[in-house]
Design a protein around this motif. Structure first.
Motif, PDB file in Angstrom:
ATOM      1  N   GLU A  35       0.818  -1.201   0.000  1.00 39.33           N
ATOM      2  CA  GLU A  35       0.000   0.000   0.000  1.00 39.33           C
ATOM      3  C   GLU A  35       0.860   1.262   0.000  1.00 39.33           C
ATOM      4  N   GLY A  36       0.462   2.218  -0.846  1.00 36.03           N
ATOM      5  CA  GLY A  36       1.180   3.484  -0.912  1.00 36.03           C
ATOM      6  C   GLY A  36       2.415   3.456  -1.774  1.00 36.03           C
ATOM      7  N   THR A  37       2.657   2.341  -2.484  1.00 35.44           N
ATOM      8  CA  THR A  37       3.823   2.226  -3.363  1.00 35.44           C
ATOM      9  C   THR A  37       3.400   1.628  -4.699  1.00 35.44           C
ATOM     10  N   LYS A  38       4.354   1.567  -5.618  1.00 37.04           N
ATOM     11  CA  LYS A  38       4.137   0.935  -6.918  1.00 37.04           C
ATOM     12  C   LYS A  38       4.738  -0.460  -6.955  1.00 37.04           C
ATOM     13  N   ILE A  39       4.976  -1.024  -5.774  1.00 39.85           N
ATOM     14  CA  ILE A  39       5.715  -2.269  -5.625  1.00 39.85           C
ATOM     15  C   ILE A  39       4.809  -3.415  -5.191  1.00 39.85           C
ATOM     16  N   SER A  40       5.039  -4.593  -5.773  1.00 40.20           N
ATOM     17  CA  SER A  40       4.445  -5.841  -5.293  1.00 40.20           C
ATOM     18  C   SER A  40       5.577  -6.819  -5.009  1.00 40.20           C
ATOM     19  N   LEU A  41       5.454  -7.556  -3.894  1.00 41.31           N
ATOM     20  CA  LEU A  41       6.475  -8.510  -3.481  1.00 41.31           C
ATOM     21  C   LEU A  41       5.820  -9.782  -2.973  1.00 41.31           C
ATOM     22  N   VAL A  42       6.584 -10.869  -2.959  1.00 40.97           N
ATOM     23  CA  VAL A  42       6.174 -12.098  -2.282  1.00 40.97           C
ATOM     24  C   VAL A  42       6.907 -12.124  -0.945  1.00 40.97           C
ATOM     25  N   PRO A  43       6.235 -11.819   0.168  1.00 41.93           N
ATOM     26  CA  PRO A  43       6.932 -11.741   1.452  1.00 41.93           C
ATOM     27  C   PRO A  43       7.375 -13.113   1.946  1.00 41.93           C
ATOM     28  N   PRO A  44       8.387 -13.156   2.813  1.00 39.44           N
ATOM     29  CA  PRO A  44       8.807 -14.428   3.399  1.00 39.44           C
ATOM     30  C   PRO A  44       7.706 -14.977   4.309  1.00 39.44           C
ATOM     31  N   ASN A 146      20.956 -17.630   9.122  1.00 38.76           N
ATOM     32  CA  ASN A 146      20.634 -18.925   8.509  1.00 38.76           C
ATOM     33  C   ASN A 146      19.149 -19.082   8.235  1.00 38.76           C
ATOM     34  N   ASP A 147      18.324 -18.454   9.077  1.00 40.31           N
ATOM     35  CA  ASP A 147      16.879 -18.594   8.927  1.00 40.31           C
ATOM     36  C   ASP A 147      16.290 -17.615   7.914  1.00 40.31           C
ATOM     37  N   LEU A 148      16.898 -16.433   7.764  1.00 39.09           N
ATOM     38  CA  LEU A 148      16.225 -15.363   7.027  1.00 39.09           C
ATOM     39  C   LEU A 148      16.945 -14.850   5.789  1.00 39.09           C
ATOM     40  N   ALA A 149      18.249 -15.005   5.702  1.00 39.20           N
ATOM     41  CA  ALA A 149      18.994 -14.365   4.609  1.00 39.20           C
ATOM     42  C   ALA A 149      18.455 -14.763   3.236  1.00 39.20           C
ATOM     43  N   ALA A 150      18.350 -16.051   2.978  1.00 38.64           N
ATOM     44  CA  ALA A 150      17.907 -16.515   1.659  1.00 38.64           C
ATOM     45  C   ALA A 150      16.476 -16.090   1.369  1.00 38.64           C
ATOM     46  N   LYS A 153      16.345 -12.245   0.644  1.00 37.67           N
ATOM     47  CA  LYS A 153      16.899 -11.978  -0.692  1.00 37.67           C
ATOM     48  C   LYS A 153      15.910 -12.418  -1.773  1.00 37.67           C
ATOM     49  N   LYS A 154      15.285 -13.565  -1.591  1.00 35.91           N
ATOM     50  CA  LYS A 154      14.306 -14.056  -2.565  1.00 35.91           C
ATOM     51  C   LYS A 154      13.132 -13.092  -2.692  1.00 35.91           C
TER      52      LYS A 154
END
Length: 317
Positions: A35-44, A146-150, A153-154
């Motif tokens: 919301e409020g941006t021009k961006i769509s992402l697939v969150p972790p 180890n839990d979040l980096a990959a 980044k994805k």
């Protein structure tokens, strides 16, 4: 003014020749429009829509993915982010990659920084055009690498940018503020901030370079000495503070805080500048109203005070 905006953004880019990786993204059922941006992402997994900024957060780990749109050309932003600039911000560059994402040239940086007694890892994906730049920052504790980096980044590399999307910038904040009684006008939103100046464009061409920024903090803090915090906070701007002229308790919209006027110099050209700041405290968050001027100090301080007193939180529906 261009230098001011560059200084407000953490330097993450060293200028080197890089091999380009090509990424082609399309909207999927997993993508979420921020919301409020021009961006769509697939969150972790386990990341939810952020409450105080454009992006996502994971409450259990304190991790975040934040989107900031900057009113400056991407090539200019890229040149401003040097390895030396990264070091002056206390950050260590670990990785750098260049991508072509749906025809947009993008830089992906990974760095580390010490803050609040912890070491944080941070991915930043930057891309844009001749009119604006988009920064997507993924931050998490190094202990959770180890839990979040990959996954983080994805998520950054899943970005879909809709340049034609129409955004109401006032929908990006949970407060209202007006400059109608002054000669300042709205310029743009940058993340959770609203920018105002005399021309309505950036960079400013006015001789006094007057600018007013209204924003809300996005990190929760336990602040025991609010006056000291406010006086220290004004020193964190891209202006060297020579002296604090006044600190006055203030209440706006039933929020208590402090109104501060200070004198200083711009860090690049050493131009005499007056700074105005109001911090209004709300539980573990705060709102900050910040103005600066390189001339016509009395007129601009009066305008900043007038604008600050129009601040009002939106009523939650």
């Amino acid at each position: 003014m261009k230098n001011t905006f560059s200084n407000l953004i953490i330097g993450l880019f060293a200028i080197t020749a890089l091999a380009q990786n090509t990424v082609t993204n399309t909207i999927t059922a997993e993508h979420i429009s921020v919301e409020g941006t021009k961006i769509s992402l697939v969150p972790p997994p386990d990341f939810i829509n952020a409450a105080n900024f454009a992006g996502f957060q994971q409450n259990s780990s304190g991790s975040s993915i934040m989107i900031v749109e900057v009113p400056a050309p991407f090539p200019e932003i890229g040149r401003a982010f040097t390895k030396e600039g990264l070091q002056t911000q206390g950050m260590t560059l670990l990785e750098k990659e260049e991508f072509i994402i749906n025809t947009n040239t993008a830089l992906l940086i990974k760095g580390e920084q010490e803050a609040y007694g912890n070491t944080y890892s941070k991915y930043t994906l930057a891309f844009g055009s001749e009119n604006e730049s988009i920064l997507i920052n993924g931050t998490f504790l190094k202990a959770n690498e180890n839990d979040l980096a990959a996954a983080v980044k994805k998520t950054l590399l899943s970005v879909v940018y809709d340049a034609e999307k129409i955004i109401n910038p006032f929908d990006t904040v949970d407060f209202k503020i007006t400059t109608e009684a002054t000669d300042l006008v709205f310029v743009k939103n940058v993340g959770p901030s609203l920018l105002f100046n005399r021309e309505g464009t950036i960079p400013s061409t006015a001789s006094d370079k007057a600018i007013f920024i209204a924003s809300k903090s996005f990190s929760e803090l336990e602040i025991s000495d609010r006056k000291s915090y406010a006086e220290n906070r004004i020193k964190q701007n891209p202006i060297t503070i020579d002296s604090i002229l006044s600190t006055t308790p203030i209440t706006i919209d039933d929020l208590e805080g402090f109104e501060i006027i200070a004198r200083g110099k711009t860090k690049t050209k050493q131009i005499d500048t007056k700074i105005y700041q109001v911090i209004l405290f709300s539980d573990t968050l705060y709102y900050i109203l910040l103005g600066s001027s390189e001339a016509e100090y009395e007129k601009n301080m009066a305008a900043f005070k007038t604008i600050a007193r129009t601040f009002k939180r939106k009523v939650k529906e």
